[in-house]
Design a protein around this motif. Structure first.
Motif, PDB file in Angstrom:
ATOM      1  N   VAL A 463      24.180  31.444  12.720  1.00 35.66           N
ATOM      2  CA  VAL A 463      22.905  31.490  13.215  1.00 35.66           C
ATOM      3  C   VAL A 463      22.848  31.214  14.720  1.00 35.66           C
ATOM      4  N   LEU A 464      23.034  29.997  14.729  1.00 32.87           N
ATOM      5  CA  LEU A 464      22.993  29.357  16.091  1.00 32.87           C
ATOM      6  C   LEU A 464      23.751  30.096  17.200  1.00 32.87           C
ATOM      7  N   MET A 465      24.934  30.617  16.716  1.00 28.22           N
ATOM      8  CA  MET A 465      25.712  31.355  17.763  1.00 28.22           C
ATOM      9  C   MET A 465      25.290  33.030  17.688  1.00 28.22           C
ATOM     10  N   GLY A 466      24.602  33.331  16.802  1.00 27.26           N
ATOM     11  CA  GLY A 466      24.209  34.795  16.822  1.00 27.26           C
ATOM     12  C   GLY A 466      25.292  35.690  16.130  1.00 27.26           C
ATOM     13  N   ILE A 467      25.940  35.215  15.286  1.00 28.32           N
ATOM     14  CA  ILE A 467      27.366  36.070  14.777  1.00 28.32           C
ATOM     15  C   ILE A 467      27.114  36.238  13.256  1.00 28.32           C
ATOM     16  N   ASN A 468      28.030  37.061  12.628  1.00 33.33           N
ATOM     17  CA  ASN A 468      28.102  37.380  11.434  1.00 33.33           C
ATOM     18  C   ASN A 468      29.123  36.735  10.792  1.00 33.33           C
ATOM     19  N   PRO A 469      28.895  35.768   9.675  1.00 38.99           N
ATOM     20  CA  PRO A 469      29.926  34.925   9.073  1.00 38.99           C
ATOM     21  C   PRO A 469      30.438  35.305   7.957  1.00 38.99           C
ATOM     22  N   PHE A 470      29.782  36.629   7.546  1.00 37.32           N
ATOM     23  CA  PHE A 470      30.366  37.356   6.103  1.00 37.32           C
ATOM     24  C   PHE A 470      31.308  38.278   6.239  1.00 37.32           C
ATOM     25  N   ASP A 471      31.778  38.823   7.273  1.00 35.52           N
ATOM     26  CA  ASP A 471      32.892  39.899   7.337  1.00 35.52           C
ATOM     27  C   ASP A 471      34.171  39.044   7.740  1.00 35.52           C
ATOM     28  N   GLN A 472      35.280  39.786   7.743  1.00 31.79           N
ATOM     29  CA  GLN A 472      36.460  39.208   8.098  1.00 31.79           C
ATOM     30  C   GLN A 472      37.592  40.140   8.444  1.00 31.79           C
ATOM     31  N   PHE A 473      37.262  41.016   9.530  1.00 36.39           N
ATOM     32  CA  PHE A 473      38.005  42.121   9.738  1.00 36.39           C
ATOM     33  C   PHE A 473      39.414  41.637  10.506  1.00 36.39           C
ATOM     34  N   GLY A 474      39.305  40.602  10.743  1.00 33.65           N
ATOM     35  CA  GLY A 474      40.611  40.013  11.381  1.00 33.65           C
ATOM     36  C   GLY A 474      41.757  39.922  10.593  1.00 33.65           C
ATOM     37  N   VAL A 475      41.423  39.575   9.251  1.00 36.34           N
ATOM     38  CA  VAL A 475      42.497  39.382   8.396  1.00 36.34           C
ATOM     39  C   VAL A 475      43.002  40.635   8.152  1.00 36.34           C
ATOM     40  N   GLU A 476      42.624  41.858   8.656  1.00 34.24           N
ATOM     41  CA  GLU A 476      43.093  43.319   7.942  1.00 34.24           C
ATOM     42  C   GLU A 476      44.395  43.761   8.946  1.00 34.24           C
ATOM     43  N   LEU A 477      44.296  43.450  10.227  1.00 35.55           N
ATOM     44  CA  LEU A 477      45.219  44.202  10.952  1.00 35.55           C
ATOM     45  C   LEU A 477      46.538  43.774  10.641  1.00 35.55           C
ATOM     46  N   GLY A 478      46.945  42.503  10.652  1.00 39.10           N
ATOM     47  CA  GLY A 478      48.224  42.159  10.356  1.00 39.10           C
ATOM     48  C   GLY A 478      48.486  42.710   8.742  1.00 39.10           C
TER      49      GLY A 478
END
Length: 506
Positions: A463-478
């Motif tokens: 919240v303090l950084m203004g980001i979404n902590p609940f997705d993880q698309f970075g896991v998918e590419l590899g």
């Protein structure tokens, strides 16, 4: 508004830790808090001490302004209400409902699913499925890290069922579990949110084959499925009476509280698992209701942001002075780095600063003789969390635990104080930060509160950084490229092509 607050934070003076203690006699009272899990002292407590960090009244006030500017209260309310807080996937994040804190409908659904899980656990313990001495739990990521941590932490003394958690697709991991189990008295738990995860399903097929080859006539009859896709589990071959569903709104790395916790309940018994849930719920209520720096996960996030954004720290160390928490750094790596390792904001814009630091750590006192040289005398500033229990986890001579805790507390004191010397090689600069989380005892309830604290700390940082902590698309590419390799026909860079050829894959 938020940028103005960051500008203010960057301009504030940054006193040393020694100056902060000397200038504020009440500092310990302000930044060290005892969290009681319940009115009954037997419920346990945790002391959270952030006094050896560089937070001071001015920084705390500014961070509270930042929390207001980032609508922390609104984002927190949305989390507990079951509103969509994961916009990229259009989902709520309702792990707290699994502990009884959330929207009424979601709490009721979670309670119903827990009742189903408890019934199966208790039936197995009573012998309704024959003699069960071993359980091989197959999952990956959050479906494995959480259960492995909880079982290692809480079930070392007299587990009701011997549980082996397998996550790695490397066949050596499966063979190690097979070697420790008797197939005639072994059950399988297959944990996959989608029931399509390739590593998990490949391991599951190998486990079924192992049962077949060792005389088990109906291997599917030895399987319990833990999934948010029950139809897929039934299609795969699991009887619907042994499918334990959980809600689609429960993310993988937050799923330990759902039916993914089945192997933990198998090892501990359902009453201890219920205590684990209750401890987490106590932290949920605190996080939901406490405001400003009195909110313990938010206060921790203030310190995290201070070091990442204002002091340029790229890593955070976590050192458990308790062998039972040896897997905690691994668990927190996924929780924090998969949640907050992002480069865009909640609305898809590039972030304007660093997000999650690299989480790493180990077990004291082993780590003192491996990595603490860098912490004390290296050129990198690394904020450290120390975690320990006042009550020992062993029955040996009390000297063991006394020396363990002495080392834990001494390290924090030494990092802060340092030691000057005329010999530069023997000089310690000091003014190096640490926080201490001191458990009364490592009970299921206290452990639940500890894990829930870190979940909420991760959310508060997001919240303090203004980001979404609940997705993880970075896991998918590899994983997608690995699938392309399996299917063949795709050309890659020369280095990858050479590696494939040398390995006999290409």
């Amino acid at each position: 508004m938020a940028q103005a607050v960051w500008n203010k934070l960057k301009e504030l003076e940054k006193p040393t830790l020694g100056q902060l203690f000397a200038g504020d006699p009440a500092r310990l009272d302000t930044l060290a808090t005892r969290f009681e899990l319940g009115e009954d002292a037997a419920a346990g407590a945790i002391r959270f001490d952030w006094s050896k960090t560089h937070l001071d009244a001015a920084h705390i006030a500014a961070f509270e302004e930042l929390a207001a500017a980032m609508d922390f209260a609104g984002r927190r309310a949305a989390l507990f209400a079951g509103d969509i807080v994961n916009p990229t996937e259009g989902r709520a994040a309702e792990h707290t409902a699994q502990r009884g804190v959330g929207s009424d409908d979601s709490v009721r659904l979670a309670a119903d699913l827990h009742h189903r899980t408890a019934a199966i656990v208790e039936a197995i313990h009573r012998g309704a499925m024959g003699e069960v001495k071993h359980l091989i739990h197959i999952g990956i990521g959050g479906s494995a890290l959480g259960p492995a941590l909880a079982i290692d932490a809480l079930a070392r003394d007299g587990a009701m069922v011997d549980v082996h958690v397998v996550s790695n697709i490397d066949g050596c991991a499966m063979e190690q579990a097979f070697a420790a189990c008797d197939p005639a008295t072994t059950m399988l738990a297959i944990a996959s949110k989608t029931f399509t995860t390739i590593e998990t399903m490949t391991n599951a097929e190998s486990a079924l084959q192992w049962l077949r080859e060792n005389g088990v006539e109906d291997p599917y009859g030895r399987v319990v499925a833990l999934t948010a896709s029950p139809d897929k589990a039934v299609e795969w071959g699991v009887d619907e009476t042994r499918v334990l569903p959980f809600s689609e709104s429960v993310g993988g790395r937050y799923s330990l509280w759902s039916s993914i916790g089945f192997p933990v309940a198998m090892a501990l018994g359902w009453p201890d698992f219920a205590e684990f849930l209750a401890g987490a719920a106590a932290m949920d209520v605190h996080f939901r209701d406490a405001e400003g720096a009195a909110n313990l996960p938010l206060r921790a996030a203030f310190a995290d942001q201070y070091y990442t954004r204002l002091r340029g720290c790229q890593t955070r160390g976590v050192f458990a002075y308790d062998e039972r928490l040896a897997l905690l750094p691994d668990y927190l790596q996924q929780l924090e780095m998969e949640s907050n390792g992002k480069s865009v904001t909640f609305d898809g814009q590039p972030v304007d600063g660093p997000t999650a630091p690299i989480t790493w750590g180990g077990v004291g006192t082993d780590a003192q003789h491996a990595v603490f040289q860098l912490l004390h005398q290296g050129t990198s500033l690394v904020p450290v969390d120390f975690i320990a229990s006042i009550a020992p986890g062993d029955d040996l001579d009390p000297a063991h635990h006394r020396i363990l805790l002495s080392n834990c507390f001494a390290q924090g004191a030494a990092l802060m104080a340092g030691k000057p010397s005329d010999d530069p090689a023997r000089a310690y600069p000091g003014d190096r930060p640490s926080a201490t989380i001191l458990l009364d005892d490592l009970t299921p309830g206290v452990f639940g509160a500890l894990i829930a604290f870190h979940e909420h700390r991760t959310f508060a940082n997001a919240v303090l950084m203004g980001i979404n902590p609940f997705d993880q698309f970075g896991v998918e590419l590899g994983k997608a490229i690995a699938n392309q390799i399996e299917q063949g026909g795709t050309r890659f860079d020369p280095s990858t092509e050479a590696l494939l050829a040398l390995s006999g894959i290409g």
